[in-house]
Design an enzyme around this catalytic site. Structure first.
Site, PDB file in Angstrom:
ATOM      1  N   LYS A 158       3.033  -4.107 -12.436  1.00 20.82           N
ATOM      2  CA  LYS A 158       1.583  -4.222 -12.646  1.00 20.82           C
ATOM      3  C   LYS A 158       1.215  -5.607 -13.159  1.00 20.82           C
ATOM      4  CE  LYS A 158      -0.553  -0.439 -14.323  1.00 20.82           C
ATOM      5  NZ  LYS A 158      -0.818   0.737 -15.200  1.00 20.82           N
ATOM      6  N   GLY A 164      -9.161  -2.960 -10.785  1.00 22.80           N
ATOM      7  CA  GLY A 164      -9.524  -2.501  -9.449  1.00 22.80           C
ATOM      8  C   GLY A 164      -8.323  -2.147  -8.593  1.00 22.80           C
ATOM      9  N   GLU A 200       6.315  -0.586 -15.477  1.00 23.13           N
ATOM     10  CA  GLU A 200       6.070   0.734 -16.039  1.00 23.13           C
ATOM     11  C   GLU A 200       6.824   1.756 -15.221  1.00 23.13           C
ATOM     12  OE1 GLU A 200       1.880   1.814 -16.131  1.00 23.13           O
ATOM     13  OE2 GLU A 200       1.659   0.745 -18.013  1.00 23.13           O
ATOM     14  N   HIS A 235      -5.956   3.703  -5.729  1.00 24.58           N
ATOM     15  CA  HIS A 235      -6.132   3.540  -7.179  1.00 24.58           C
ATOM     16  C   HIS A 235      -7.590   3.409  -7.586  1.00 24.58           C
ATOM     17  CE1 HIS A 235      -1.847   3.166  -7.296  1.00 24.58           C
ATOM     18  NE2 HIS A 235      -1.841   2.014  -6.662  1.00 24.58           N
ATOM     19  N   GLU A 287      -4.559   1.785 -19.919  1.00 24.73           N
ATOM     20  CA  GLU A 287      -5.392   0.619 -20.229  1.00 24.73           C
ATOM     21  C   GLU A 287      -6.656   1.061 -20.933  1.00 24.73           C
ATOM     22  OE1 GLU A 287      -7.408  -1.592 -17.257  1.00 24.73           O
ATOM     23  OE2 GLU A 287      -7.925   0.151 -16.044  1.00 24.73           O
ATOM     24  N   ARG A 291     -16.287  -1.445 -21.711  1.00 22.92           N
ATOM     25  CA  ARG A 291     -17.625  -1.537 -21.100  1.00 22.92           C
ATOM     26  C   ARG A 291     -18.104  -0.136 -20.725  1.00 22.92           C
ATOM     27  NH1 ARG A 291     -15.865  -0.108 -16.107  1.00 22.92           N
ATOM     28  NH2 ARG A 291     -13.846  -0.920 -15.507  1.00 22.92           N
ATOM     29  N   VAL A 294     -18.513   3.405 -14.495  1.00 24.06           N
ATOM     30  CA  VAL A 294     -19.239   4.024 -13.380  1.00 24.06           C
ATOM     31  C   VAL A 294     -19.439   5.522 -13.634  1.00 24.06           C
ATOM     32  CG1 VAL A 294     -19.165   4.511 -10.898  1.00 24.06           C
ATOM     33  CG2 VAL A 294     -18.255   2.337 -11.755  1.00 24.06           C
TER      34      VAL A 294
HETATM   35  P1  ADP Z   1      -6.651  -0.996 -12.714  1.00 27.01           P
HETATM   36  O1  ADP Z   1      -7.085  -1.723 -13.949  1.00 27.01           O
HETATM   37  O2  ADP Z   1      -6.271  -1.905 -11.599  1.00 27.01           O
HETATM   38  O3  ADP Z   1      -7.607   0.091 -12.327  1.00 27.01           O
HETATM   39  P2  ADP Z   1      -4.910   0.962 -14.066  1.00 27.01           P
HETATM   40  O4  ADP Z   1      -3.812   0.582 -14.991  1.00 27.01           O
HETATM   41  O5  ADP Z   1      -6.155   1.515 -14.687  1.00 27.01           O
HETATM   42  O6  ADP Z   1      -5.268  -0.289 -13.125  1.00 27.01           O
HETATM   43  O7  ADP Z   1      -4.381   2.011 -13.015  1.00 27.01           O
HETATM   44  C1  ADP Z   1      -5.190   2.462 -11.953  1.00 27.01           C
HETATM   45  C2  ADP Z   1      -4.552   3.667 -11.309  1.00 27.01           C
HETATM   46  O8  ADP Z   1      -3.249   3.339 -10.802  1.00 27.01           O
HETATM   47  C3  ADP Z   1      -4.326   4.851 -12.235  1.00 27.01           C
HETATM   48  O9  ADP Z   1      -5.474   5.664 -12.376  1.00 27.01           O
HETATM   49  C4  ADP Z   1      -3.207   5.566 -11.503  1.00 27.01           C
HETATM   50  O10 ADP Z   1      -3.700   6.264 -10.385  1.00 27.01           O
HETATM   51  C5  ADP Z   1      -2.355   4.421 -10.981  1.00 27.01           C
HETATM   52  N1  ADP Z   1      -1.278   4.097 -11.956  1.00 27.01           N
HETATM   53  C6  ADP Z   1      -1.337   3.189 -12.954  1.00 27.01           C
HETATM   54  N2  ADP Z   1      -0.184   3.180 -13.684  1.00 27.01           N
HETATM   55  C7  ADP Z   1       0.630   4.094 -13.116  1.00 27.01           C
HETATM   56  C8  ADP Z   1       1.969   4.581 -13.382  1.00 27.01           C
HETATM   57  N3  ADP Z   1       2.713   4.094 -14.398  1.00 27.01           N
HETATM   58  N4  ADP Z   1       2.466   5.552 -12.569  1.00 27.01           N
HETATM   59  C9  ADP Z   1       1.745   6.054 -11.543  1.00 27.01           C
HETATM   60  N5  ADP Z   1       0.487   5.640 -11.226  1.00 27.01           N
HETATM   61  C10 ADP Z   1      -0.072   4.690 -11.995  1.00 27.01           C
END
Ligand code: ADP
Length: 450
Positions: A158, A164, A200, A235, A287, A291, A294
């Protein structure tokens, strides 16, 4: 309270903020690009200022133009909405230097949570459970392999600056890891100008459950329950609901209190969302968004609170008007994000809306900035609007959603309404039995075929 609020956004969220300002009796300033001269937020605001040409970087992200617009109109506060400058700590600081209040958290917290590595470190220190992974960023492939072996495959690479759903790559096996690292780095560099990445454990069947918080910046903070946003494509959230079909009252209050306590310790100001993955009864922090989100209407429907109004009040220095004890959760709410996209191929469909009839009736809310004859410009996101439905129970909510979807008319462009019409009739959805990969599987397995 503020004398005048400038809304540094467009579309449905600009209207949403405008409505809260009107109810508070605060005059509003809309800003717009040349492509949005006919937009609804421009028509409904007390004043408007054109801040540049269509590309967002020259208009909605144009800080000097926004400052000039504040100066010309005498606005003493800026609401950033979501997206654009809403999570830009430097913007909040620049406004402060000009004696203009940013309606959002303190710059230090925006910065801390904007870097996901830093955010995870902070969460851990505050006693919030995190997804197993690298302690910080990973600098070399060799280091990444060592960590991945320790946490076990599959792993997710990540981007520290991610958002997004960009800059995220899965490595199923050790052989895939070098490639995943390289692509995630390249994508992060291109999208965010920062190629820092971290690892992760990749969870295979989790739900996405997030906790809404509100703080007054002086150590008072409450949680407003959870939202289940597990139905996602690439995502990106597609459908959100509260309460989560997967949580019971005790689990909700337990995680809610962990998060609220952390926010009290941080002296967090304003609205925030702490996002978790939830698998086998365990929460894992991913995370925090600093803010308005949506999907906030889902929480408004079950708590009866106007989140934007509360956000403005605390930004103006007000104390939290309620304690945790005062927050009541009533019934069930579901939000569908209706986009101008083909419901099968998801190809964007900008164009002119020939006829438009939003659904109505008890428990039905449509947050949208479109109207009949409106042309959706190709420069921004493809959202047509959000349909939010409330019912006493989840069953009532689903029945109401089904009829509201069937009433909704948007002609002239493709929308994702047929996707929701199909989902609301699908057994797993009716049963609340889904996780973050469910929708992708459903689509890949012909869920939208006749
Ligand atoms: P962004 O800020 O790009 O939206 P996030 O960290 O919020 O990224 O993750 C967005 C989505 O990606 C999560 O809701 C989930 O669906 C998937 N995701 C994130 N981390 C993991 C993980 N460790 N394992 C599986 N899916 C994940």
């Amino acid at each position: 309270m503020f004398d005048k609020i400038l809304i540094a956004n467009r579309g449905e969220i600009a209207l949403r903020v405008l409505r809260a300002c009107q109810e508070l009796g605060i005059p509003t300033v809309a800003v717009h690009s040349t492509a949005d001269a006919d937009a609804m937020h421009v028509r409904l605001a007390d004043e408007s200022v054109c801040i540049g040409p269509p590309p967002a970087k020259d208009s909605y992200l144009n800080v000097p133009a926004l400052l000039a617009a504040c100066e010309i109109t005498g606005a003493d506060a800026v609401h950033p909405g979501y997206g654009f400058l809403s999570e830009n700590a430097r913007f909040a600081e620049i406004l402060a230097e000009h004696n203009i209040q940013f309606i959002g958290p303190k710059a230090e917290h925006i910065r801390q949570m904007g870097d996901k590595i830093e955010a995870k470190r902070t969460a851990k220190a505050l006693g919030i459970p995190c997804v197993p992974g690298s302690e910080g960023g990973v600098s070399s492939d060799a280091e990444a392999i060592g960590i991945a072996r320790a946490i076990g495959f599959p792993v997710l690479v990540k981007a520290a600056a991610g958002g997004g759903g960009r800059g995220m790559k899965v490595a199923q096996r050790e052989e895939d890891l070098a490639m995943a690292l390289a692509t995630a780095r390249a994508e992060a560099k291109a999208a965010f100008g920062d190629d820092a990445v971290y690892l992760e454990k990749y969870l295979t069947r989790p739900r996405h459950i997030e906790i809404q918080v509100l703080g007054d910046g002086r150590g008072n903070a409450i949680h407003l329950g959870e939202r289940d946003c597990s139905l996602q494509r690439r995502h990106q959230k597609v459908w959100e609901e509260s309460p989560s079909p997967a949580l019971n009252v005790a689990a909700r209050f337990e995680i809610g209190e962990v998060v609220a306590r952390a926010m009290r310790e941080l002296k967090y100001l304003g609205l925030g969302t702490v996002e978790f993955l939830y698998e086998d009864g365990q929460f894992y922090f991913i995370e925090m968004n600093t803010r308005i989100q949506v999907e906030h209407p889902v929480t408004e429907m079950i708590t009866g609170l106007d989140l934007v109004l509360e956000q403005i009040r605390v930004a103006a220095g007000g104390e939290l008007p309620l304690t945790q004890h005062d927050v009541e959760f009533r019934g069930h709410a579901i939000e569908c994000r209706v986009n101008a996209e083909n419901a099968k191929t998801f190809v964007p469909s900008p164009g002119t809306i020939r006829s438009y009839h939003p659904p109505g009736g008890l428990g039905v809310r449509v947050d949208s900035a479109v109207y009949q004859g409106y042309t959706i410009p190709p420069y921004y996101d493809s959202m047509v609007g959000k349909l939010i439905v409330h019912g006493k129970t989840r069953t009532e909510c689903l029945m109401r959603l089904k009829r509201a979807l069937d009433e909704f008319v948007v002609d002239g462009i493709d929308t994702t309404l047929p996707l929701f019409q199909r989902l609301v009739r699908t057994q797993d959805i009716i049963d609340g039995n889904y996780h973050i990969h469910w929708l992708e599987h459903f689509l890949a397995n012909g869920g939208m075929e006749p």
